[in-house]
Design a protein around this motif. Structure first.
Motif, mmCIF file in Angstrom:
data_model
loop_
_atom_site.group_PDB
_atom_site.id
_atom_site.type_symbol
_atom_site.label_atom_id
_atom_site.label_comp_id
_atom_site.label_asym_id
_atom_site.label_seq_id
_atom_site.Cartn_x
_atom_site.Cartn_y
_atom_site.Cartn_z
ATOM 1 N N TYR A 297 0.816 -1.211 0.000
ATOM 2 C CA TYR A 297 0.000 0.000 0.000
ATOM 3 C C TYR A 297 0.848 1.259 0.000
ATOM 4 O O TYR A 297 1.987 1.258 0.462
ATOM 5 C CB TYR A 297 -0.900 0.026 1.249
ATOM 6 C CG TYR A 297 -1.639 -1.252 1.509
ATOM 7 C CD1 TYR A 297 -2.669 -1.664 0.674
ATOM 8 C CD2 TYR A 297 -1.289 -2.072 2.594
ATOM 9 C CE1 TYR A 297 -3.354 -2.850 0.921
ATOM 10 C CE2 TYR A 297 -1.968 -3.249 2.841
ATOM 11 C CZ TYR A 297 -2.992 -3.644 2.003
ATOM 12 O OH TYR A 297 -3.659 -4.817 2.242
ATOM 13 N N GLU A 298 0.256 2.335 -0.490
ATOM 14 C CA GLU A 298 0.823 3.639 -0.198
ATOM 15 C C GLU A 298 0.551 3.934 1.279
ATOM 16 O O GLU A 298 -0.433 3.449 1.853
ATOM 17 C CB GLU A 298 0.193 4.723 -1.068
ATOM 18 C CG GLU A 298 0.686 4.722 -2.509
ATOM 19 C CD GLU A 298 0.333 6.012 -3.222
ATOM 20 O OE1 GLU A 298 1.199 6.893 -3.309
ATOM 21 O OE2 GLU A 298 -0.821 6.118 -3.677
ATOM 22 N N VAL A 299 1.412 4.739 1.875
ATOM 23 C CA VAL A 299 1.274 5.038 3.304
ATOM 24 C C VAL A 299 1.129 6.544 3.501
ATOM 25 O O VAL A 299 1.881 7.340 2.929
ATOM 26 C CB VAL A 299 2.486 4.519 4.096
ATOM 27 C CG1 VAL A 299 2.424 4.979 5.553
ATOM 28 C CG2 VAL A 299 2.546 2.989 4.037
ATOM 29 N N LEU A 300 0.147 6.930 4.301
ATOM 30 C CA LEU A 300 0.011 8.272 4.841
ATOM 31 C C LEU A 300 0.230 8.163 6.342
ATOM 32 O O LEU A 300 0.066 7.088 6.923
ATOM 33 C CB LEU A 300 -1.378 8.856 4.563
ATOM 34 C CG LEU A 300 -1.952 8.753 3.138
ATOM 35 C CD1 LEU A 300 -3.298 9.465 3.068
ATOM 36 C CD2 LEU A 300 -0.997 9.294 2.108
ATOM 37 N N VAL A 301 0.572 9.256 6.967
ATOM 38 C CA VAL A 301 0.791 9.250 8.416
ATOM 39 C C VAL A 301 -0.086 10.308 9.072
ATOM 40 O O VAL A 301 -0.193 11.434 8.560
ATOM 41 C CB VAL A 301 2.278 9.501 8.760
ATOM 42 C CG1 VAL A 301 2.464 9.710 10.264
ATOM 43 C CG2 VAL A 301 3.133 8.329 8.275
ATOM 44 N N HIS A 302 -0.716 9.927 10.166
ATOM 45 C CA HIS A 302 -1.400 10.893 11.019
ATOM 46 C C HIS A 302 -0.561 11.025 12.275
ATOM 47 O O HIS A 302 -0.332 10.057 12.996
ATOM 48 C CB HIS A 302 -2.813 10.434 11.372
ATOM 49 C CG HIS A 302 -3.667 11.517 11.962
ATOM 50 N ND1 HIS A 302 -3.328 12.175 13.130
ATOM 51 C CD2 HIS A 302 -4.831 12.079 11.546
ATOM 52 C CE1 HIS A 302 -4.246 13.076 13.405
ATOM 53 N NE2 HIS A 302 -5.172 13.044 12.454
ATOM 54 N N ALA A 303 -0.078 12.241 12.531
ATOM 55 C CA ALA A 303 0.805 12.465 13.674
ATOM 56 C C ALA A 303 0.054 12.304 14.989
ATOM 57 O O ALA A 303 -1.170 12.472 15.055
ATOM 58 C CB ALA A 303 1.403 13.871 13.592
ATOM 59 N N ASN B 118 9.075 19.151 18.930
ATOM 60 C CA ASN B 118 10.084 18.093 18.901
ATOM 61 C C ASN B 118 9.459 16.718 18.698
ATOM 62 O O ASN B 118 10.013 15.867 17.991
ATOM 63 C CB ASN B 118 10.911 18.125 20.188
ATOM 64 C CG ASN B 118 11.820 19.341 20.259
ATOM 65 O OD1 ASN B 118 12.209 19.894 19.228
ATOM 66 N ND2 ASN B 118 12.152 19.773 21.469
ATOM 67 N N GLU B 119 8.299 16.503 19.330
ATOM 68 C CA GLU B 119 7.618 15.219 19.140
ATOM 69 C C GLU B 119 7.161 15.065 17.688
ATOM 70 O O GLU B 119 7.255 13.980 17.104
ATOM 71 C CB GLU B 119 6.428 15.122 20.092
ATOM 72 C CG GLU B 119 5.711 13.785 20.059
ATOM 73 C CD GLU B 119 6.578 12.618 20.511
ATOM 74 O OE1 GLU B 119 6.269 11.474 20.134
ATOM 75 O OE2 GLU B 119 7.578 12.853 21.226
ATOM 76 N N LEU B 120 6.694 16.145 17.076
ATOM 77 C CA LEU B 120 6.249 16.066 15.687
ATOM 78 C C LEU B 120 7.425 15.914 14.729
ATOM 79 O O LEU B 120 7.294 15.281 13.673
ATOM 80 C CB LEU B 120 5.403 17.293 15.339
ATOM 81 C CG LEU B 120 4.030 17.290 16.016
ATOM 82 C CD1 LEU B 120 3.339 18.631 15.848
ATOM 83 C CD2 LEU B 120 3.153 16.175 15.459
ATOM 84 N N LYS B 121 8.571 16.453 15.083
ATOM 85 C CA LYS B 121 9.768 16.199 14.267
ATOM 86 C C LYS B 121 10.132 14.712 14.315
ATOM 87 O O LYS B 121 10.554 14.129 13.306
ATOM 88 C CB LYS B 121 10.939 17.059 14.758
ATOM 89 C CG LYS B 121 10.833 18.516 14.349
ATOM 90 C CD LYS B 121 12.045 19.317 14.795
ATOM 91 C CE LYS B 121 11.979 20.751 14.273
ATOM 92 N NZ LYS B 121 13.153 21.553 14.722
#
Length: 263
Positions: free
Chosen positions: A58-64, A84-87
């Protein structure tokens, strides 16, 4: 549409449980992508390398992650820690080969205005975009309105539009169910900013009511009419069901496939 997809919620590091969930998603006909919600704090880079292999079809998307994170608090150290957590999530998105990373700006205190919240958030968003360096799209999601001592931000697509004027590299993930909950018309935004929408989260809901349920239940979003609308306006990016409950997911996915086959 680029593809139709479903959420994989990573709220555990137990690989057996995650594999079981991936197997469930794999039973869905014509699944094109998986949006991975990386909420678990102790998820490691080795875990992401393992997950990339498991999702290679599959293609992958990410939800932070978003629980307890915010760019728009009155406390600078919390905002910095959230950045920093989102980095760190950006690093996972690179490993996973993610095409889009969706994030929430967070909850703003009731005494901070939209204008002030935007002023606080913009430098952190620009910092994060610099860290991404164009390797994937960064998109902010509209959130459901709420009451109390803090509110989701941004809530309306109008609030995002004002933010995008200051951060033009930022895209949006339009959550259709949240639009319903906010009684926020999404059609003008789709027609005005078709290239700014990286992803849409689709689930049934009620205007100024509940959401995140499937299309076998009464609600204010007609799935057939919505898919036809997206075709009409030429929406060309990701369509992701964000539905709670496996029975609702299976039923809604079947209904979606029937609509697609009719086109």
């Amino acid at each position: 549409m680029k593809s139709f997809g479903l959420f994989l919620n990573v709220i555990t590091t137990n690989r057996a449980e995650i594999e079981k969930r991936i197997s469930f998603l794999g039973n869905m006909e014509n699944l094109g992508h998986v949006e991975v919600w990386l909420e678990h704090t102790y998820w490691s880079e080795d875990d992401s390398r393992w997950l990339k292999e498991k999702l290679k079809k599959y293609e992958v998307l990410v939800h932070a992650p978003f629980i307890n994170l915010s760019f728009v608090t009155a406390h600078e150290q919390i905002n910095i820690a959230s950045l920093n957590e989102l980095k760190r999530t950006c690093d996972h998105t690179r490993i996973l080969g993610g095409k889009v990373m969706t994030l929430h700006a967070g909850r703003r205190p009731f005494y901070i205005s939209d204008v002030k919240a935007r002023k606080i958030a913009v430098p952190y968003l620009q910092n994060l975009l610099d860290y991404v360096g164009g390797e994937f799209e960064l998109a902010i999601e509209n959130l459901p309105a709420s009451s109390g001592t803090s509110f989701g931000y941004p809530v309306t697509l109008d609030e995002f539009e004002k933010m995008a004027m200051e951060v033009p590299r930022l895209n949006v993930t339009v959550d259709i169910g949240h639009c319903l909950q906010n009684n926020d018309a999404y059609e003008p935004f789709f027609e005005k900013y078709p290239t700014k929408i990286s992803d849409i989260h689709v689930h049934n809901g009620f205007k100024k009511g509940t959401a995140h349920f499937g299309f076998g239940q009464p609600g204010d979003l007609n799935l057939r009419e919505f898919v036809l609308y997206l075709e009409k306006v030429g929406y060309a990016n990701y369509f992701t069901f964000e539905i709670l409950g496996d029975g609702d997911i299976e039923d809604s996915w079947r209904r979606l496939q029937e609509i697609i086959k009719e086109q």
